[in-house]
Scaffold this motif. Structure first.
Motif, PDB file in Angstrom:
ATOM      1  N   PHE A 112       2.221   1.749  -3.679  1.00 53.72           N
ATOM      2  CA  PHE A 112       1.608   2.418  -4.577  1.00 53.72           C
ATOM      3  C   PHE A 112       0.686   3.452  -4.283  1.00 53.72           C
ATOM      4  O   PHE A 112       0.926   4.784  -5.304  1.00 53.72           O
ATOM      5  CB  PHE A 112       0.653   1.615  -5.091  1.00 53.72           C
ATOM      6  N   MET A 113       1.091   4.039  -3.143  1.00 51.87           N
ATOM      7  CA  MET A 113       0.679   5.706  -2.427  1.00 51.87           C
ATOM      8  C   MET A 113       2.222   6.379  -2.876  1.00 51.87           C
ATOM      9  O   MET A 113       1.631   7.729  -3.189  1.00 51.87           O
ATOM     10  CB  MET A 113       1.079   5.645  -1.210  1.00 51.87           C
ATOM     11  N   GLN A 127      -5.862   6.866  -1.301  1.00 43.98           N
ATOM     12  CA  GLN A 127      -6.333   5.460  -1.820  1.00 43.98           C
ATOM     13  C   GLN A 127      -6.984   4.775  -3.230  1.00 43.98           C
ATOM     14  O   GLN A 127      -6.130   3.838  -3.548  1.00 43.98           O
ATOM     15  CB  GLN A 127      -6.737   5.342  -0.393  1.00 43.98           C
ATOM     16  N   LYS A 146       1.025  -1.200   0.273  1.00 47.72           N
ATOM     17  CA  LYS A 146       0.462  -0.077   0.233  1.00 47.72           C
ATOM     18  C   LYS A 146       0.557   1.241   0.452  1.00 47.72           C
ATOM     19  O   LYS A 146       0.829   2.052  -0.752  1.00 47.72           O
ATOM     20  CB  LYS A 146      -0.888  -0.101   1.431  1.00 47.72           C
ATOM     21  N   VAL A 174       1.114   7.829  -6.740  1.00 48.12           N
ATOM     22  CA  VAL A 174       0.695   8.514  -6.993  1.00 48.12           C
ATOM     23  C   VAL A 174       1.837  10.169  -5.855  1.00 48.12           C
ATOM     24  O   VAL A 174       0.803  10.803  -7.087  1.00 48.12           O
ATOM     25  CB  VAL A 174      -0.405   7.989  -5.882  1.00 48.12           C
ATOM     26  N   ARG A 206      -2.189   0.131  -8.768  1.00 48.81           N
ATOM     27  CA  ARG A 206      -1.917  -1.453  -8.501  1.00 48.81           C
ATOM     28  C   ARG A 206      -2.826  -1.872  -9.128  1.00 48.81           C
ATOM     29  O   ARG A 206      -2.085  -2.833 -10.082  1.00 48.81           O
ATOM     30  CB  ARG A 206      -2.464  -1.677  -7.020  1.00 48.81           C
ATOM     31  N   THR A 214      -4.114  11.999 -12.764  1.00 48.94           N
ATOM     32  CA  THR A 214      -3.925  11.931 -11.637  1.00 48.94           C
ATOM     33  C   THR A 214      -4.677  12.681 -10.197  1.00 48.94           C
ATOM     34  O   THR A 214      -5.303  12.550 -10.064  1.00 48.94           O
ATOM     35  CB  THR A 214      -2.140  11.175 -10.862  1.00 48.94           C
ATOM     36  N   ALA A 266      -4.041   4.950  -5.597  1.00 44.48           N
ATOM     37  CA  ALA A 266      -2.953   3.850  -5.409  1.00 44.48           C
ATOM     38  C   ALA A 266      -3.821   2.623  -5.874  1.00 44.48           C
ATOM     39  O   ALA A 266      -3.377   2.232  -6.681  1.00 44.48           O
ATOM     40  CB  ALA A 266      -3.052   3.612  -3.806  1.00 44.48           C
TER      41      ALA A 266
END
Length: 81
Positions: free
Chosen positions: A10-11, A45, A7, A14, A52, A26, A48
C-alpha cells in the motif's frame, strides 16, 4: 502474505499515485498533512491506510475504484474512519 508485505504494497500504491499525480488529491493530502506537522512517513502511512480501506471496499462490494469516495476519505485525514 504477512502484514509488512501488505503495508509495503500500500505504500507502493501511494508512491505510484504521487509519481503519476493520479489522483491529484493524494499529493494535496500529503502536503496538507505535512503542513499540519506530520512527517512525510506518517502522512504517507495515513494515505496508505485510506488506500487499503478503499481496496477492501472494492473487494468486498465487487466494485471498481471510487475516486470520489477515496478523495472524501483523504479529506478527512488525519481522522481514519
Amino acid at each position: 502474505m504477512n502484514d509488512k508485505t501488505v503495508k509495503d504494497a500500500f505504500m507502493e500504491v501511494v508512491v505510484n499515485q504521487l509519481e503519476t499525480g493520479d489522483p491529484p488529491e493524494t499529493q494535496a493530502t500529503l502536503e496538507r498533512l505535512m503542513a499540519a506537522g506530520h512527517s512525510n512517513s506518517e502522512a504517507m502511512q495515513l494515505i496508505a491506510a485510506v488506500a487499503r480501506n478503499e481496496m477492501q471496499a472494492m473487494l468486498s462490494m465487487g466494485r471498481a475504484f471510487d475516486n470520489a469516495r477515496y478523495a472524501k476519505l483523504l479529506a478527512k485525514l488525519p481522522q481514519l474512519d
